[in-house]
Design a protein around this motif. Structure first.
Motif, PDB file in Angstrom:
ATOM      1  N   VAL A 221      46.460  34.728  18.508  1.00  0.00           N
ATOM      2  CA  VAL A 221      47.264  35.853  19.398  1.00  0.00           C
ATOM      3  C   VAL A 221      47.682  35.177  20.699  1.00  0.00           C
ATOM      4  O   VAL A 221      47.248  34.535  21.639  1.00  0.00           O
ATOM      5  N   ASP A 222      48.699  35.710  21.633  1.00  0.00           N
ATOM      6  CA  ASP A 222      49.430  35.220  22.692  1.00  0.00           C
ATOM      7  C   ASP A 222      48.841  36.347  23.866  1.00  0.00           C
ATOM      8  O   ASP A 222      48.976  35.524  25.051  1.00  0.00           O
ATOM      9  N   LYS A 223      48.848  37.582  23.465  1.00  0.00           N
ATOM     10  CA  LYS A 223      48.737  38.432  24.469  1.00  0.00           C
ATOM     11  C   LYS A 223      48.140  39.906  23.908  1.00  0.00           C
ATOM     12  O   LYS A 223      48.352  39.951  22.440  1.00  0.00           O
ATOM     13  N   ILE A 224      47.700  40.507  24.691  1.00  0.00           N
ATOM     14  CA  ILE A 224      47.080  41.589  24.244  1.00  0.00           C
ATOM     15  C   ILE A 224      47.227  42.906  24.827  1.00  0.00           C
ATOM     16  O   ILE A 224      47.263  42.703  26.649  1.00  0.00           O
ATOM     17  N   ALA A 225      47.351  44.184  24.662  1.00  0.00           N
ATOM     18  CA  ALA A 225      47.893  44.994  24.666  1.00  0.00           C
ATOM     19  C   ALA A 225      47.067  46.492  24.909  1.00  0.00           C
ATOM     20  O   ALA A 225      46.630  46.528  23.594  1.00  0.00           O
ATOM     21  N   PHE A 226      46.528  46.764  25.331  1.00  0.00           N
ATOM     22  CA  PHE A 226      45.007  48.195  24.788  1.00  0.00           C
ATOM     23  C   PHE A 226      45.231  49.239  26.076  1.00  0.00           C
ATOM     24  O   PHE A 226      45.387  48.901  27.148  1.00  0.00           O
ATOM     25  N   THR A 227      45.091  50.145  25.503  1.00  0.00           N
ATOM     26  CA  THR A 227      44.814  51.255  26.024  1.00  0.00           C
ATOM     27  C   THR A 227      43.537  51.974  25.180  1.00  0.00           C
ATOM     28  O   THR A 227      43.341  52.488  24.025  1.00  0.00           O
ATOM     29  N   ARG A 242      38.306  34.342  29.871  1.00  0.00           N
ATOM     30  CA  ARG A 242      37.843  33.673  29.623  1.00  0.00           C
ATOM     31  C   ARG A 242      38.839  32.348  28.781  1.00  0.00           C
ATOM     32  O   ARG A 242      38.855  31.615  28.690  1.00  0.00           O
ATOM     33  N   LEU A 243      39.640  32.818  27.972  1.00  0.00           N
ATOM     34  CA  LEU A 243      41.131  32.436  27.496  1.00  0.00           C
ATOM     35  C   LEU A 243      42.410  32.435  27.738  1.00  0.00           C
ATOM     36  O   LEU A 243      43.086  31.922  27.191  1.00  0.00           O
ATOM     37  N   LEU A 244      41.591  32.829  29.191  1.00  0.00           N
ATOM     38  CA  LEU A 244      43.843  32.709  29.481  1.00  0.00           C
ATOM     39  C   LEU A 244      44.887  33.614  28.822  1.00  0.00           C
ATOM     40  O   LEU A 244      46.065  32.950  28.937  1.00  0.00           O
ATOM     41  N   LYS A 245      44.173  34.502  28.527  1.00  0.00           N
ATOM     42  CA  LYS A 245      45.056  34.962  27.733  1.00  0.00           C
ATOM     43  C   LYS A 245      45.545  36.361  28.968  1.00  0.00           C
ATOM     44  O   LYS A 245      44.768  37.432  29.073  1.00  0.00           O
ATOM     45  N   PRO A 246      47.060  37.018  28.262  1.00  0.00           N
ATOM     46  CA  PRO A 246      48.123  37.272  28.847  1.00  0.00           C
ATOM     47  C   PRO A 246      46.943  39.072  28.571  1.00  0.00           C
ATOM     48  O   PRO A 246      47.198  39.006  27.520  1.00  0.00           O
ATOM     49  N   VAL A 247      46.595  39.463  29.677  1.00  0.00           N
ATOM     50  CA  VAL A 247      46.461  41.616  29.198  1.00  0.00           C
ATOM     51  C   VAL A 247      47.389  42.370  29.684  1.00  0.00           C
ATOM     52  O   VAL A 247      47.257  41.952  30.974  1.00  0.00           O
ATOM     53  N   THR A 248      47.450  43.062  29.356  1.00  0.00           N
ATOM     54  CA  THR A 248      47.892  44.684  29.698  1.00  0.00           C
ATOM     55  C   THR A 248      46.893  45.675  29.312  1.00  0.00           C
ATOM     56  O   THR A 248      46.111  45.635  28.205  1.00  0.00           O
ATOM     57  N   LEU A 249      46.061  46.960  30.591  1.00  0.00           N
ATOM     58  CA  LEU A 249      45.093  47.474  30.175  1.00  0.00           C
ATOM     59  C   LEU A 249      45.117  48.760  30.331  1.00  0.00           C
ATOM     60  O   LEU A 249      45.349  48.674  31.910  1.00  0.00           O
ATOM     61  N   GLU A 250      45.544  49.616  29.613  1.00  0.00           N
ATOM     62  CA  GLU A 250      45.582  51.117  30.564  1.00  0.00           C
ATOM     63  C   GLU A 250      44.775  52.051  29.567  1.00  0.00           C
ATOM     64  O   GLU A 250      44.328  52.133  29.103  1.00  0.00           O
TER      65      GLU A 250
END
Length: 482
Positions: A221-227, A242-250
Motif C-alpha cells: 500500500v503506497d498511501k493511506i487515507a483515513f477518516t 515510521r514507514l514514510l508512507k503518505p497519509v491523509t487524516l481527517e
C-alpha cells in the motif's frame, strides 16, 4: 434478515473470504439484525492489495478521459440505487432519510462527476523553463495503491472523498468500511461493477481493527487515507511516519458557532439545526459549542433551546424526522456519560438529557442543550458525537475568537451575523480548516480538512486530487548549439 452477503468484492469479482468471521449489522432504530457480511481478516487484506497492485498496472496507464468516463458511469450507477442506498444507510446508522439520500447517493455521485471533469482538464505533464535555460518536464503520476479507511457516520460520502480523486488520478483503492455500515458498502461495490471498473481498481473489504492495522502497515500500500477519531488517527500517523508512507487524516472536531451581537436569533437558531445537529450530532464538523454575547446570552440560549426542543425525534425512515437514533448502544452510553458529566460540572440542562419516553426501541438520545457552560468543561472540550450542544457566554468579539480557538481541535466552525463582511473578518482569525458564514455546508470544489488535532492534509477540491499524485521533475539541459 434482508441483506445477507457471504463474499467480498476483490479484483472485480465476488470472492469467498479467507476469514470465516461473520458480521451482523443491527438496525439503530429497531435493535434487530438487518443483514450480515463477512469480516475481512489480514489474509483478505493481502488478497485485496495484490488485486489492487495488479489493477494499478493498467489503470494508471489508462487515458485520463477514459478514466473520467468510467467515473461518470459509476456516478450514474449510484444514483440508480438511491431507493436502496438511502433507506439502507438510515437503517444501519440512524441517519434521517431526508439527509441520507443526499449524503449517501447524490453527494458521492456529484463527487465522482466533479473529479471526472477535473481530470479531463488536468495537464499530467508540463514544460517549464529552467534557470539553466533548458526545460524541465514536470510530471504528475499516480501515487499507487491507496488504503482507504472510513467510519460509519457518512459512509458513502466519506468513502467517495477518497475513492473519486484516487481513481481519477490513476490510483487503485482498497476500501475498508466500518462494520456498522458494511451493508451499504456492498451496494457501492455493485455500482462499481455495473459501471465497468476494471478488475482490481476498487476492492472493498469490511473488517475489524486487525484488518485496518494490516492495511495501514502493508508494504503493498503506497498511501493511506483515513477518516475517524483523533486517537486512531494518531496511531495511523505514527505507523505511516515510521514507514514514510503518505497519509491523509481527517479527524475529530469540537467546532464553535460564534453568534455575533447583530445576528437575527430566529434565523440563526434555524440554521444551527443543521450546522450543529446534522445526522443526530454524529458529524465531525458540527458546531456543538454555541458562543453567545453576554448581553444577549439569555435570549440566545432560549432561541437555541426552543429550536432543539422542537425537532421531531423518531423513525429515521420517516421524512419528517429530524433526529434519529445514534448508531449503537455503545455510542448512546458514551453520549449519556457526557450528559452526566455536564450536570456534574454545574452546567444547566435546558432541554433533553434523557431518552424519549415514547420510543422503547432504538438507541435514541433526546437532543440536549446545556446553558451556563464554561469552555473548560469536558462537554465543551471533548468530541461527544451526539445531539448535545453547549451554549457559552463571551464578553466581546476578541474573547469569542479566543474561546473558539481554545480547543485541541480545528476542523470547522461557523459565524452568524447580519453583516457578512463582519462575519468574514471574524472567520479569518479562527484556527480551523473551514468556516461557514450564517450556515455550514461542505463544498465539493473546495479543500476540507483540519488544523491541530483535527488532521493532516486536505480532501475535496483540486487539492484533494493533488493528494493522490506524485510530482516528478525531468531536467533537460540546454541543447548545445550546432
Amino acid at each position: 434478515m434482508k441483506y445477507v452477503h457471504t463474499k467480498l468484492f476483490i479484483g472485480g469479482f465476488w470472492v469467498t473470504p479467507v476469514s470465516t468471521e461473520v458480521n451482523t449489522v443491527v438496525g439503530a432504530a429497531t435493535e434487530e439484525p438487518i443483514g450480515q457480511t463477512p469480516v475481512a481478516g489480514p489474509e483478505d487484506i493481502d488478497v485485496a492489495v495484490a488485486a489492487a497492485r495488479r489493477g494499478f498496472v493498467s489503470w494508471s496507464q489508462t487515458a485520463a478521459a477514459d478514466r473520467a468516463d468510467i467515473l461518470d458511469r459509476f456516478a450514474a450507477a449510484l444514483i440508480s440505487r438511491a431507493d436502496v442506498i438511502g433507506p439502507l444507510v438510515s437503517s444501519e446508522n440512524g441517519m434521517p432519510i431526508s439527509l441520507s439520500v443526499p449524503a449517501n447517493v447524490y453527494a458521492p455521485a456529484a463527487t465522482l462527476s466533479y473529479y471526472a471533469g477535473l481530470v479531463r482538464k488536468l495537464e499530467f505533464e508540463e514544460d517549464r523553463p529552467s534557470l539553466a535555460k533548458g526545460v524541465t518536464k514536470v510530471r504528475r503520476e499516480p501515487v499507487g495503491v491507496v488504503g482507504a479507511i472510513v467510519p460509519w457516520n457518512y459512509p458513502l460520502m466519506l468513502a467517495m472523498m477518497k475513492i473519486a480523486p484516487a481513481l481519477a488520478a490513476g490510483c487503485t483503492v482498497v476500501l475498508k468500511p466500518a462494520l456498522e455500515t458494511a451493508l451499504d458498502a456492498n451496494e457501492l461495490a455493485a455500482a462499481a461493477e455495473e459501471a465497468g471498473l476494471p478488475p482490481g481498481v476498487l476492492n472493498i473489504v469490511p473488517g475489524s481493527v486487525a484488518a485496518s492495522q494490516a492495511l495501514v502497515a502493508h508494504p503493498g500500500v503506497d498511501k493511506i487515507a483515513f477518516t475517524g477519531s483523533t486517537p486512531v488517527g494518531r496511531s495511523i500517523g505514527e505507523i505511516c511516519g515510521r514507514l514514510l508512507k503518505p497519509v491523509t487524516l481527517e479527524l475529530g472536531g469540537k467546532s464553535a458557532a460564534i453568534v455575533l451581537d447583530d445576528a437575527d436569533l430566529a434565523t440563526t437558531a434555524a440554521g444551527l439545526a443543521s450546522a450543529s445537529l446534522a445526522n443526530n450530532g454524529q458529524t465531525c464538523y458540527a458546531s456543538t459549542r454555541i458562543l453567545a454575547p453576554a448581553h444577549r446570552y439569555a435570549e440566545t440560549l432560549e432561541a437555541v433551546t426552543s429550536m432543539v426542543a422542537s425537532l421531531k425525534v423518531g423513525d429515521p425512515l420517516d421524512p419528517a424526522t429530524r433526529i434519529g437514533p445514534v448508531v449503537t448502544a455503545r455510542q448512546r452510553e458514551s453520549i449519556e456519560r457526557y450528559i452526566r458529566s455536564g450536570r456534574a460540572s454545574g452546567a444547566r440542562l435546558t432541554t433533553g438529557g434523557g431518552r424519549p419516553a415514547d420510543l422503547n426501541r432504538g438507541w435514541y438520545v433526546e437532543p440536549t442543550v446545556f446553558g451556563d457552560v464554561l469552555n473548560s468543561m469536558p462537554i465543551a472540550q471533548e468530541e461527544i458525537f451526539g445531539p448535545v450542544l453547549s451554549v457559552i457566554a463571551y464578553k466581546d468579539v476578541e474573547e469569542a475568537i479566543a474561546l473558539a480557538n481554545d480547543s485541541e481541535y480545528g476542523l470547522a466552525g461557523s459565524v452568524w451575523s447580519a453583516d457578512v463582511d463582519r462575519a468574514n473578518s471574524v472567520a479569518r482569525w479562527l484556527q480551523t480548516g473551514s468556516v461557514g458564514i450564517n450556515g455550514y455546508s461542505l463544498d465539493i470544489a473546495s479543500p476540507f480538512g483540519g488544523y491541530k488535532a483535527s488532521g493532516l492534509g486536505r480532501e475535496l477540491g483540486p487539492e484533494g486530487l493533488s493528494a493522490y499524485l506524485h510530482l516528478k521533475s525531468v531536467y533537460q539541459p540546454r541543447q548545445a548549439s550546432q
